[in-house]
Design an enzyme around this catalytic site. Structure first.
Site, PDB file in Angstrom:
ATOM      1  N   ASN A  10       0.879  -1.174   0.000  1.00 30.92           N
ATOM      2  CA  ASN A  10       0.000   0.000   0.000  1.00 30.92           C
ATOM      3  C   ASN A  10       0.918   1.225   0.000  1.00 30.92           C
ATOM      4  O   ASN A  10       1.520   1.543   1.019  1.00 30.92           O
ATOM      5  CB  ASN A  10      -0.886  -0.028   1.256  1.00 30.92           C
ATOM      6  CG  ASN A  10      -1.679   1.254   1.437  1.00 30.92           C
ATOM      7  OD1 ASN A  10      -1.815   2.059   0.510  1.00 30.92           O
ATOM      8  ND2 ASN A  10      -2.222   1.460   2.638  1.00 30.92           N
ATOM      9  N   LYS A  12       0.073   4.239  -0.249  1.00 32.77           N
ATOM     10  CA  LYS A  12      -0.583   5.447   0.288  1.00 32.77           C
ATOM     11  C   LYS A  12      -0.358   6.604  -0.689  1.00 32.77           C
ATOM     12  O   LYS A  12      -0.311   6.363  -1.894  1.00 32.77           O
ATOM     13  CB  LYS A  12      -0.065   5.734   1.704  1.00 32.77           C
ATOM     14  CG  LYS A  12      -0.129   4.477   2.577  1.00 32.77           C
ATOM     15  CD  LYS A  12       0.043   4.713   4.023  1.00 32.77           C
ATOM     16  CE  LYS A  12      -0.045   3.379   4.737  1.00 32.77           C
ATOM     17  NZ  LYS A  12      -0.068   3.470   6.159  1.00 32.77           N
ATOM     18  N   HIS A 100      -9.482   0.914   4.907  1.00 37.89           N
ATOM     19  CA  HIS A 100      -8.200   1.125   5.596  1.00 37.89           C
ATOM     20  C   HIS A 100      -8.439   2.082   6.767  1.00 37.89           C
ATOM     21  O   HIS A 100      -9.268   2.998   6.673  1.00 37.89           O
ATOM     22  CB  HIS A 100      -7.175   1.707   4.615  1.00 37.89           C
ATOM     23  CG  HIS A 100      -5.802   1.755   5.199  1.00 37.89           C
ATOM     24  ND1 HIS A 100      -5.409   2.752   6.055  1.00 37.89           N
ATOM     25  CD2 HIS A 100      -4.745   0.915   5.080  1.00 37.89           C
ATOM     26  CE1 HIS A 100      -4.162   2.519   6.442  1.00 37.89           C
ATOM     27  NE2 HIS A 100      -3.736   1.409   5.863  1.00 37.89           N
ATOM     28  N   GLU A 102      -6.890   4.549   7.784  1.00 40.49           N
ATOM     29  CA  GLU A 102      -6.727   5.985   7.462  1.00 40.49           C
ATOM     30  C   GLU A 102      -7.980   6.524   6.781  1.00 40.49           C
ATOM     31  O   GLU A 102      -8.301   7.709   6.919  1.00 40.49           O
ATOM     32  CB  GLU A 102      -5.462   6.182   6.606  1.00 40.49           C
ATOM     33  CG  GLU A 102      -4.215   6.036   7.472  1.00 40.49           C
ATOM     34  CD  GLU A 102      -2.972   5.542   6.750  1.00 40.49           C
ATOM     35  OE1 GLU A 102      -2.930   5.600   5.510  1.00 40.49           O
ATOM     36  OE2 GLU A 102      -2.040   5.085   7.438  1.00 40.49           O
ATOM     37  N   GLU A 171      -5.287  -5.138  10.733  1.00 41.15           N
ATOM     38  CA  GLU A 171      -4.252  -4.127  10.947  1.00 41.15           C
ATOM     39  C   GLU A 171      -4.558  -3.359  12.230  1.00 41.15           C
ATOM     40  O   GLU A 171      -5.415  -2.452  12.224  1.00 41.15           O
ATOM     41  CB  GLU A 171      -4.244  -3.126   9.792  1.00 41.15           C
ATOM     42  CG  GLU A 171      -3.877  -3.709   8.461  1.00 41.15           C
ATOM     43  CD  GLU A 171      -3.322  -2.624   7.538  1.00 41.15           C
ATOM     44  OE1 GLU A 171      -2.184  -2.765   7.103  1.00 41.15           O
ATOM     45  OE2 GLU A 171      -4.020  -1.632   7.280  1.00 41.15           O
ATOM     46  N   GLY A 177       2.416   2.250  10.580  1.00 48.65           N
ATOM     47  CA  GLY A 177       3.368   3.341  10.378  1.00 48.65           C
ATOM     48  C   GLY A 177       4.132   3.748  11.622  1.00 48.65           C
ATOM     49  O   GLY A 177       4.778   4.789  11.640  1.00 48.65           O
ATOM     50  N   SER A 215       3.388  -2.164  10.320  1.00 45.42           N
ATOM     51  CA  SER A 215       4.843  -2.195  10.518  1.00 45.42           C
ATOM     52  C   SER A 215       5.482  -3.537  10.147  1.00 45.42           C
ATOM     53  O   SER A 215       6.399  -4.004  10.825  1.00 45.42           O
ATOM     54  CB  SER A 215       5.194  -1.801  11.957  1.00 45.42           C
ATOM     55  OG  SER A 215       4.798  -0.450  12.180  1.00 45.42           O
TER      56      SER A 215
HETATM   57  P1  PGA Z   1       2.892   0.198   7.547  1.00 40.62           P
HETATM   58  O1  PGA Z   1       1.435   0.453   6.913  1.00 40.62           O
HETATM   59  O2  PGA Z   1       3.397  -1.113   6.992  1.00 40.62           O
HETATM   60  O3  PGA Z   1       3.718   1.375   7.085  1.00 40.62           O
HETATM   61  O4  PGA Z   1       2.712   0.144   9.022  1.00 40.62           O
HETATM   62  C1  PGA Z   1       0.525  -0.611   6.767  1.00 40.62           C
HETATM   63  C2  PGA Z   1      -0.764  -0.112   6.166  1.00 40.62           C
HETATM   64  O5  PGA Z   1      -1.141   1.049   6.417  1.00 40.62           O
HETATM   65  O6  PGA Z   1      -1.443  -0.831   5.442  1.00 40.62           O
END
Ligand code: PGA
Length: 254
Positions: A10, A12, A100, A102, A171, A177, A215
């Protein structure tokens, strides 16, 4: 039905045309040199919409299944700024990332809305990768399982046949992140909970692919992939570099 392995990136709101070009070049070369990785793991990459036409016309879906990070719950009309499932399907998308955290957090996406977006994706032959997960506050107040159950239960509004086409990513929001992933044991516990919950709705759903996200890196990926209920990973930061993303794919193929 056998559970499929997935590693999905992803990006983003990151990347550029030259970044896409180099990334595709890397994967194209690897597919020629090491084809076995590509036959044992579904490799997906969810990109900002604007890269979709370029990327999907420069790489075969046998190498990378290209996806987007959201779609509208509508098909067409006066919805300024929205992009529909039919549009992304026409430009070569195979996957949609739906729900997601976000999107849930910054765009107030509800479980009801997420189900509509999943349905639209399925209507156009796209595989919806649905994200679920608890916030730190929910975790600390001991509500992880009830939150996950609520998020998954909404999906039961879909017909069983549609449900069997989903991929679900767990997640934990606090792990996204932050560089602080869940431990493999914690993640396994929640994946097992999700699988049992799906099975209680219909036995056929126990073979859905369940991915861990939050992460994930080449350092910790194997600990997740060796858990019995984890079928792959959704990868944010570590998917931006082709090398580090492929290192994770390699570990999933073991
Ligand atoms: P990350 O993001 O691996 O940077 O923690 C995962 C995601 O948002 O799907």
């Amino acid at each position: 039905m056998e559970r499929e392995k997935w590693v999905v990136g992803n990006w983003k709101m990151n990347g550029s045309l030259s970044h896409c070009y180099n990334f595709l070049d890397f994967f194209q070369n690897l597919q020629c040199k090491e084809p076995r990785f590509f036959s044992s793991v579904n490799i997906g990459l969810c990109l900002p919409y604007v890269f979709l036409p370029f990327v999907s016309s420069h790489i075969s879906s046998r190498v990378l299944q290209i996806g987007v990070q959201d779609v509208s719950e509508h098909l067409s009309g006066a919805f300024t700024g929205e992009v529909s499932a039919s549009m992304v399907a026409e430009f070569g998308a195979k996957l949609t990332l739906i729900g997601h955290s976000e999107r849930r957090q910054y765009h107030s996406e509800s479980n009801e809305l997420i189900v509509k977006k999943v349905q639209k994706s399925l209507d156009y032959g796209l595989v919806p990768l649905v994200c679920v997960g608890e916030t730190l506050e929910e975790r600390e107040s001991g509500n992880t399982e009830s939150i996950i159950a609520e998020q998954v239960e909404f999906l039961f509004k879909l017909p069983l046949e549609a449900l069997s086409k989903l991929v679900i990513a767990y997640e934990p929001v606090w792990a996204i992140g932050t560089g602080i992933s869940a431990s493999a044991e914690e993640a396994q516990k929640i994946h097992h909970f999700i699988r049992s919950f799906l099975k209680s709705h219909s036995v056929s759903l126990q073979s859905l692919s369940l991915l861990y996200g939050g992460s994930v890196s080449a350092k910790n990926a194997l600990s997740f992939f060796s858990q019995s209920d984890i079928d792959g990973a959704l990868v944010g930061g570590a998917s931006l570099k082709a090398e580090s993303f492929f290192d994770i794919v390699r570990l999933a193929a073991v």
